[in-house]
Write an enzyme that holds these catalytic residues in place. Structure first.
Site, mmCIF file in Angstrom:
data_model
loop_
_atom_site.group_PDB
_atom_site.id
_atom_site.type_symbol
_atom_site.label_atom_id
_atom_site.label_comp_id
_atom_site.label_asym_id
_atom_site.label_seq_id
_atom_site.Cartn_x
_atom_site.Cartn_y
_atom_site.Cartn_z
ATOM 1 N N HIS A 29 117.017 165.753 98.744
ATOM 2 C CA HIS A 29 118.391 165.201 98.668
ATOM 3 C C HIS A 29 118.419 163.800 99.214
ATOM 4 O O HIS A 29 117.923 163.616 100.253
ATOM 5 C CB HIS A 29 119.339 165.996 99.441
ATOM 6 C CG HIS A 29 120.670 166.224 98.736
ATOM 7 N ND1 HIS A 29 121.791 166.397 99.422
ATOM 8 C CD2 HIS A 29 121.036 166.276 97.435
ATOM 9 C CE1 HIS A 29 122.789 166.615 98.680
ATOM 10 N NE2 HIS A 29 122.386 166.544 97.419
ATOM 11 N N GLU A 71 117.869 160.497 96.200
ATOM 12 C CA GLU A 71 117.080 161.720 96.120
ATOM 13 C C GLU A 71 116.009 161.639 95.034
ATOM 14 O O GLU A 71 116.330 161.657 93.867
ATOM 15 C CB GLU A 71 117.996 162.905 95.790
ATOM 16 C CG GLU A 71 119.268 162.934 96.595
ATOM 17 C CD GLU A 71 120.291 163.930 96.043
ATOM 18 O OE1 GLU A 71 119.872 164.863 95.336
ATOM 19 O OE2 GLU A 71 121.476 163.777 96.326
HETATM 20 O O1 TA6 Z 1 122.970 165.190 94.912
HETATM 21 C C1 TA6 Z 1 124.293 164.874 94.673
HETATM 22 C C2 TA6 Z 1 125.116 166.142 94.837
HETATM 23 O O2 TA6 Z 1 124.655 167.145 93.984
HETATM 24 C C3 TA6 Z 1 126.572 165.780 94.598
HETATM 25 O O3 TA6 Z 1 127.037 166.259 93.374
HETATM 26 C C4 TA6 Z 1 127.275 166.249 95.824
HETATM 27 O O4 TA6 Z 1 128.142 167.238 95.641
HETATM 28 C C5 TA6 Z 1 126.170 166.443 96.827
HETATM 29 O O5 TA6 Z 1 124.976 166.646 96.155
HETATM 30 C C6 TA6 Z 1 126.348 167.375 98.007
HETATM 31 O O6 TA6 Z 1 126.163 168.702 97.666
HETATM 32 P P1 TA6 Z 1 126.262 169.833 98.774
HETATM 33 O O7 TA6 Z 1 125.968 171.128 98.085
HETATM 34 O O8 TA6 Z 1 125.239 169.517 99.843
HETATM 35 O O9 TA6 Z 1 127.651 169.769 99.311
#
Ligand code: TA6
Length: 297
Positions: free
Chosen positions: A138, A234
């Site tokens: 991430h 990421e």
């Molecule tokens: O990587 C981007 C993402 O998928 C966004 O769409 C956003 O929602 C973020 O990750 C955070 O996701 P999470 O499940 O950690 O709240």
């Protein structure tokens, strides 16, 4: 450097001056069921929210164990410190994802203070079944020519666009999956005059995310103003899921370095810079305190 067994998340990485280089929310919760909000969460076996299991998979919400006897890695680097972790499915996981695997992660600190993360995922299915997965930290891709790069806009139903602007400015929510990106990305923090350089291998795509003000307020484990201090970049494998037959193994590698911006001057093409007004990066993810994402050719 600090690594949690919960999610195998690297939650702290400091430079020689003791400055923290990773973002972790002040509202982060360090126990199940939520993933730690910040650090370097690992998304496996899926990136996103498809299927019948949790968004971004379960690797980030499981307790990993120390891998006492990992198979040798072909690494020429010597480390200042490292730890090997392993995740295997629990009985309960099979109802979400009916596959056996061994996920080995090495987290290492180089003598120069860089971080290296090496993921090895092996299909250990005994029934001969292959599986596919998507993956993200991430954060190794070289981002060349952002102005012509294709991305899937996750805020517009994953519609495919080609980046038109010479520079990407952060003035509102951004959630883009750049596809088939090069293996080297730089993120410039103008305020701190610091450049983060990410090298990635095995992960052709790269997600750039900042929730901005409204969404930040809606995320329970995220401070209202913290969007100004982070950017999630990421390294990921999303567009083409990775296929693994039984006995096969995939390796993904990320090398993350933080250097004074002057080290990179001359290498950076100003036409290929992602400018951030207030913020922000997440190698799927690394959350870093930065203000600009840029590319190095
Ligand atoms: O990587 C981007 C993402 O998928 C966004 O769409 C956003 O929602 C973020 O990750 C955070 O996701 P999470 O499940 O950690 O709240």
């Amino acid at each position: 450097m600090q690594v949690y067994l919960y999610g195998a998340n690297v939650t702290s990485w400091k430079n020689d001056h003791g400055e923290e280089l990773l973002f972790v929310s002040s509202k982060a919760v360090f126990k199940p069921p939520k993933a730690i909000r910040g650090g370097i969460p690992i998304c496996f076996p899926q990136v996103g929210g498809l299927g019948n299991f949790e968004q971004h998979g379960f690797a980030r919400t499981r307790v990993w164990t120390i891998d006492q006897n990992p198979p040798p890695l072909q690494e020429s680097n010597s480390y200042r410190a490292f730890v090997d972790l392993i995740l295997r499915p629990s009985e309960g996981d099979f109802k979400f994802w009916p596959h056996s695997y061994e996920f080995r992660l090495r987290v290492a600190l180089t003598p120069g203070g860089d971080i290296i993360l090496i993921s090895r995922i092996r299909n250990t299915n005994r029934d001969g079944k292959p599986f596919t997965f998507t993956y993200a930290f991430h954060t190794e891709v070289r981002v060349e020519g952002l102005e012509t790069m294709d991305y899937l806009d996750n805020l517009k139903g994953k519609e495919r666009f080609t980046e038109q602007a010479d520079a990407l400015t952060f003035e509102s929510e951004v959630d883009k999956t750049y596809v088939s990106t090069p293996n080297k990305i730089a993120i410039i923090d103008h305020e701190k005059k610091r450049t983060y350089v990410v090298w990635k291998e095995g992960m052709p795509d790269a997600v750039v995310w900042n929730p901005w003000d409204k969404k930040a307020k809606a995320i329970a484990d995220f401070g209202d103003d913290e969007y100004k201090h982070m950017l999630c970049v990421e390294p990921a494998a999303i567009e083409d899921p990775i296929p693994l037959k039984p006995g096969e193994e995939w390796t993904g590698r990320m090398h993350l370095s933080a250097v004074p911006s002057s080290y990179c001057s001359g290498q950076l093409d100003p036409k290929r810079v992602l400018y951030g007004t207030n913020c922000c990066i997440y190698l799927i993810a690394v959350w870093q305190r930065v203000s600009t994402v840029s590319s190095i050719t």
